[in-house]
Scaffold this motif. Structure first.
Motif, PDB file in Angstrom:
ATOM      1  N   ILE A 138      -4.313  28.117  33.061  1.00  0.00           N
ATOM      2  CA  ILE A 138      -2.919  28.532  33.269  1.00  0.00           C
ATOM      3  C   ILE A 138      -1.994  27.321  33.415  1.00  0.00           C
ATOM      4  O   ILE A 138      -2.222  26.446  34.255  1.00  0.00           O
ATOM      5  N   VAL A 139      -0.976  27.291  32.568  1.00  0.00           N
ATOM      6  CA  VAL A 139       0.057  26.248  32.648  1.00  0.00           C
ATOM      7  C   VAL A 139       1.386  26.972  32.873  1.00  0.00           C
ATOM      8  O   VAL A 139       1.670  27.950  32.182  1.00  0.00           O
ATOM      9  N   LEU A 140       2.177  26.495  33.794  1.00  0.00           N
ATOM     10  CA  LEU A 140       3.504  27.074  33.994  1.00  0.00           C
ATOM     11  C   LEU A 140       4.543  26.032  33.584  1.00  0.00           C
ATOM     12  O   LEU A 140       4.830  25.110  34.341  1.00  0.00           O
ATOM     13  N   PRO A 141       5.088  26.162  32.347  1.00  0.00           N
ATOM     14  CA  PRO A 141       6.121  25.210  31.948  1.00  0.00           C
ATOM     15  C   PRO A 141       7.490  25.702  32.377  1.00  0.00           C
ATOM     16  O   PRO A 141       7.855  26.840  32.125  1.00  0.00           O
ATOM     17  N   VAL A 142       8.239  24.857  33.072  1.00  0.00           N
ATOM     18  CA  VAL A 142       9.587  25.225  33.504  1.00  0.00           C
ATOM     19  C   VAL A 142      10.539  24.073  33.188  1.00  0.00           C
ATOM     20  O   VAL A 142      10.101  22.964  32.906  1.00  0.00           O
ATOM     21  N   ALA A 143      11.815  24.367  33.218  1.00  0.00           N
ATOM     22  CA  ALA A 143      12.817  23.314  33.039  1.00  0.00           C
ATOM     23  C   ALA A 143      13.968  23.591  33.986  1.00  0.00           C
ATOM     24  O   ALA A 143      14.165  24.726  34.422  1.00  0.00           O
ATOM     25  N   SER A 144      14.720  22.546  34.280  1.00  0.00           N
ATOM     26  CA  SER A 144      15.831  22.725  35.219  1.00  0.00           C
ATOM     27  C   SER A 144      16.919  23.604  34.627  1.00  0.00           C
ATOM     28  O   SER A 144      17.598  24.320  35.330  1.00  0.00           O
ATOM     29  N   SER A 145      17.089  23.541  33.283  1.00  0.00           N
ATOM     30  CA  SER A 145      18.116  24.394  32.660  1.00  0.00           C
ATOM     31  C   SER A 145      17.453  25.416  31.744  1.00  0.00           C
ATOM     32  O   SER A 145      16.351  25.178  31.227  1.00  0.00           O
ATOM     33  N   MET A 181       1.730  38.981  43.523  1.00  0.00           N
ATOM     34  CA  MET A 181       1.181  38.565  42.224  1.00  0.00           C
ATOM     35  C   MET A 181       1.568  37.121  41.905  1.00  0.00           C
ATOM     36  O   MET A 181       0.775  36.359  41.398  1.00  0.00           O
ATOM     37  N   LEU A 182       2.827  36.794  42.225  1.00  0.00           N
ATOM     38  CA  LEU A 182       3.298  35.443  41.900  1.00  0.00           C
ATOM     39  C   LEU A 182       2.568  34.401  42.750  1.00  0.00           C
ATOM     40  O   LEU A 182       2.197  33.331  42.262  1.00  0.00           O
ATOM     41  N   ALA A 183       2.345  34.732  44.011  1.00  0.00           N
ATOM     42  CA  ALA A 183       1.631  33.800  44.886  1.00  0.00           C
ATOM     43  C   ALA A 183       0.217  33.570  44.349  1.00  0.00           C
ATOM     44  O   ALA A 183      -0.266  32.441  44.280  1.00  0.00           O
ATOM     45  N   GLU A 184      -0.437  34.658  43.924  1.00  0.00           N
ATOM     46  CA  GLU A 184      -1.805  34.537  43.379  1.00  0.00           C
ATOM     47  C   GLU A 184      -1.796  33.717  42.101  1.00  0.00           C
ATOM     48  O   GLU A 184      -2.696  32.923  41.847  1.00  0.00           O
ATOM     49  N   LEU A 185      -0.748  33.933  41.278  1.00  0.00           N
ATOM     50  CA  LEU A 185      -0.653  33.181  40.021  1.00  0.00           C
ATOM     51  C   LEU A 185      -0.509  31.684  40.311  1.00  0.00           C
ATOM     52  O   LEU A 185      -1.167  30.852  39.677  1.00  0.00           O
ATOM     53  N   LEU A 186       0.338  31.358  41.287  1.00  0.00           N
ATOM     54  CA  LEU A 186       0.540  29.941  41.627  1.00  0.00           C
ATOM     55  C   LEU A 186      -0.770  29.304  42.100  1.00  0.00           C
ATOM     56  O   LEU A 186      -1.068  28.172  41.764  1.00  0.00           O
ATOM     57  N   ILE A 187      -1.529  30.071  42.861  1.00  0.00           N
ATOM     58  CA  ILE A 187      -2.799  29.543  43.374  1.00  0.00           C
ATOM     59  C   ILE A 187      -3.747  29.240  42.213  1.00  0.00           C
ATOM     60  O   ILE A 187      -4.467  28.251  42.209  1.00  0.00           O
ATOM     61  N   LYS A 188      -3.709  30.104  41.179  1.00  0.00           N
ATOM     62  CA  LYS A 188      -4.635  29.952  40.053  1.00  0.00           C
ATOM     63  C   LYS A 188      -4.141  28.955  39.002  1.00  0.00           C
ATOM     64  O   LYS A 188      -4.878  28.588  38.095  1.00  0.00           O
ATOM     65  N   THR A 189      -2.882  28.555  39.096  1.00  0.00           N
ATOM     66  CA  THR A 189      -2.304  27.685  38.061  1.00  0.00           C
ATOM     67  C   THR A 189      -3.002  26.325  38.013  1.00  0.00           C
ATOM     68  O   THR A 189      -3.284  25.728  39.048  1.00  0.00           O
ATOM     69  N   ASN A 190      -3.278  25.874  36.792  1.00  0.00           N
ATOM     70  CA  ASN A 190      -3.944  24.585  36.630  1.00  0.00           C
ATOM     71  C   ASN A 190      -2.953  23.428  36.500  1.00  0.00           C
ATOM     72  O   ASN A 190      -3.251  22.305  36.866  1.00  0.00           O
ATOM     73  N   LEU A 191      -1.796  23.741  35.906  1.00  0.00           N
ATOM     74  CA  LEU A 191      -0.823  22.660  35.701  1.00  0.00           C
ATOM     75  C   LEU A 191       0.594  23.221  35.739  1.00  0.00           C
ATOM     76  O   LEU A 191       0.865  24.285  35.179  1.00  0.00           O
ATOM     77  N   ILE A 192       1.492  22.482  36.366  1.00  0.00           N
ATOM     78  CA  ILE A 192       2.918  22.832  36.339  1.00  0.00           C
ATOM     79  C   ILE A 192       3.639  21.727  35.578  1.00  0.00           C
ATOM     80  O   ILE A 192       3.451  20.534  35.872  1.00  0.00           O
ATOM     81  N   ILE A 193       4.402  22.115  34.557  1.00  0.00           N
ATOM     82  CA  ILE A 193       5.191  21.136  33.803  1.00  0.00           C
ATOM     83  C   ILE A 193       6.662  21.435  34.091  1.00  0.00           C
ATOM     84  O   ILE A 193       7.100  22.570  33.942  1.00  0.00           O
ATOM     85  N   TRP A 194       7.402  20.433  34.534  1.00  0.00           N
ATOM     86  CA  TRP A 194       8.813  20.644  34.893  1.00  0.00           C
ATOM     87  C   TRP A 194       9.645  19.645  34.098  1.00  0.00           C
ATOM     88  O   TRP A 194       9.680  18.460  34.422  1.00  0.00           O
ATOM     89  N   ASP A 195      10.295  20.142  33.053  1.00  0.00           N
ATOM     90  CA  ASP A 195      11.122  19.273  32.206  1.00  0.00           C
ATOM     91  C   ASP A 195      12.515  19.129  32.818  1.00  0.00           C
ATOM     92  O   ASP A 195      12.924  19.954  33.626  1.00  0.00           O
ATOM     93  N   GLU A 196      13.206  18.105  32.406  1.00  0.00           N
ATOM     94  CA  GLU A 196      14.561  17.803  32.905  1.00  0.00           C
ATOM     95  C   GLU A 196      14.566  17.672  34.427  1.00  0.00           C
ATOM     96  O   GLU A 196      15.525  18.079  35.094  1.00  0.00           O
ATOM     97  N   ALA A 197      13.487  17.110  34.967  1.00  0.00           N
ATOM     98  CA  ALA A 197      13.382  16.999  36.430  1.00  0.00           C
ATOM     99  C   ALA A 197      14.544  16.232  37.067  1.00  0.00           C
ATOM    100  O   ALA A 197      15.031  16.628  38.136  1.00  0.00           O
ATOM    101  N   PRO A 198      15.031  15.147  36.441  1.00  0.00           N
ATOM    102  CA  PRO A 198      16.120  14.414  37.124  1.00  0.00           C
ATOM    103  C   PRO A 198      17.386  15.246  37.328  1.00  0.00           C
ATOM    104  O   PRO A 198      18.232  14.884  38.118  1.00  0.00           O
ATOM    105  N   MET A 199      17.492  16.383  36.620  1.00  0.00           N
ATOM    106  CA  MET A 199      18.689  17.214  36.788  1.00  0.00           C
ATOM    107  C   MET A 199      18.639  18.058  38.056  1.00  0.00           C
ATOM    108  O   MET A 199      19.630  18.661  38.454  1.00  0.00           O
ATOM    109  N   SER A 200      17.447  18.167  38.645  1.00  0.00           N
ATOM    110  CA  SER A 200      17.327  19.021  39.837  1.00  0.00           C
ATOM    111  C   SER A 200      17.414  18.185  41.106  1.00  0.00           C
ATOM    112  O   SER A 200      16.992  17.027  41.126  1.00  0.00           O
TER     113      SER A 200
END
Ligand SMILES: Nc1ncnc2c1ncn2[C@@H]1O[C@H](COP(=O)(O)OP(=O)(O)OP(=O)(O)O)[C@@H](O)[C@H]1O
Length: 360
Positions: A138-145, A181-200
């Motif tokens: 499980i990978v959760l890709p997110v971005a600031s925008s 469900m979301l808490a369980e998903l976060l626990i199982k997540t293998n990697l979090i990718i956060w793009d545009e990090a300097p914007m946050s």
């Protein structure tokens, strides 16, 4: 009996393309059998030879969010990874290997991928994402925008994915309850990718950090001491793309550029006024502060580069109609130059003059 289970669960979860593994089907079938036995006052436990359903697996199967992350086509993701991986340049390969090493060995490292726009950061994210999804990780890709999130496969805006409060302070935590469900998903997540990090803001990362430490420490007490509870996190972005930080600056100071004010009229025509009493009763400042539906404000402030939308049909043939969106390219004394960004006249430069309006 198990033949009907996939259809039934697809309907229940609302996933028409949901697939089931052999052992998952077995657990669901055992639950069905248990329910039938109940009607006759029997239990599965009464039959020594019968396997028993694993409640932990069933809880996992019931997690819609986890299910969604498991629905990626392993073959397609593998092919995508093969295509992307073969194109990685040596620097991209270094990032790829380091991140995957941390994921595979549960090292919980925190990375920052820094590079100017167009240097291939998203390309690396996509290669890593396809690799892990081809292995059902499980990978959760997110971005600031939201715009940047659209460029990531299955990407979401960070605030909504992690339910980060809009106003974050030094003590805030994500609005996610333990056991959901979301808490369980976060626990199982293998990697979090956060793009545009300097914007946050720093606080938004700290909110996620605190939440993950809290969730993961229920299974591993040392998680509370590790950044992001020991999850591998890849932050990325370009510090040149952030807004300049101006101490005590106003919003206008931060965005920069010269603003220009446009008034609906510079003065009230003599013929419009009816005697001195009238002027005293309705001073110019008061008249200018009035706002009427269908009419713009007396004063608007514009800058080069801001998006605007026409509220009147000025010249339909030239693409200037009610609703046309444009970007301001030049600010004249009484004329605004803008570039059309929607409709069939995209890219065309037009001039918007001051026009006389009266309430509809
Ligand atoms: N190794 C590579 N081989 C072939 N094409 C590549 C490679 N790396 C990047 N590209 C291409 O270069 C372009 C820019 O890359 P990418 O979008 O990943 O950059 P970025 O750093 O994420 O940019 P931004 O910060 O503006 O989002 C894309 O079209 C991408 O497909």
């Amino acid at each position: 009996m198990s033949d009907d289970i996939p259809n039934k669960q697809r309907r229940a979860f609302g996933f028409p393309s949901m697939n089931f593994k052999e052992d998952e089907l077995q657990h669901y079938t055992l639950i069905e059998i248990e329910q039938i036995l109940h009607q006759h006052e029997w239990l599965l436990m009464d039959f020594n030879d019968m396997p028993k359903p694993d409640l932990k697996v069933l809880k996992e199967l019931g997690n819609n969010l986890w299910r969604q992350e498991q629905q990626y086509d392993v073959k397609k993701e593998g092919e995508e990874h093969h295509k992307l991986f073969n194109q990685l340049n040596p620097e991209q390969q270094i990032v790829y290997k380091a991140v995957l090493e941390s994921v595979y060995n549960n090292m919980g490292q925190l990375f920052f991928l820094y590079g100017a726009g167009g240097t291939g950061k998203t390309f690396v994210y996509k290669t890593i994402i396809s690799k892990l999804r081809s292995e059902k990780r499980i990978v959760l890709p997110v971005a600031s925008s939201g715009i940047a999130a659209l460029l990531l496969p299955g990407g979401r805006k960070a605030l909504s994915r992690f339910k980060i409060p809009l106003i974050v302070t030094e003590d805030s935590i994500c609005e996610i309850k333990k056991g959901t469900m979301l808490a369980e998903l976060l626990i199982k997540t293998n990697l979090i990718i956060w793009d545009e990090a300097p914007m946050s803001h720093r606080h938004t990362f700290e909110v996620l950090d605190r939440t993950l430490r809290d969730f993961l420490s229920t299974e591993d007490s040392s998680a509370s001491e590790k950044p992001f509870g020991g999850k591998t996190v890849l932050l990325g972005g370009d510090f040149r793309q952030i807004l300049p930080v101006i101490p005590n600056g106003t919003r206008a100071d931060t965005v920069g550029g010269e603003a220009k004010e446009y008034l609906s009229s510079h003065s009230i025509g003599k013929e419009d006024t009816v005697g001195a009493d009238y002027e005293a009763l309705y001073p110019v400042e008061y008249l200018n502060s009035l706002e009427f539906p269908g009419l713009p404000k007396h004063k608007i402030t514009l800058k080069k580069g801001v998006p605007i939308m026409l509220l009147r049909n000025i010249n339909q043939k030239e693409g200037m109609c009610n609703g046309t969106r444009m970007i301001v390219t030049n600010l004249g004394e009484i004329v605004i130059e803008a570039e059309i960004v929607t409709g069939t006249h995209v890219g065309k430069k037009v001039f918007i003059p001051r026009i006389i309006l009266s309430p509809p």
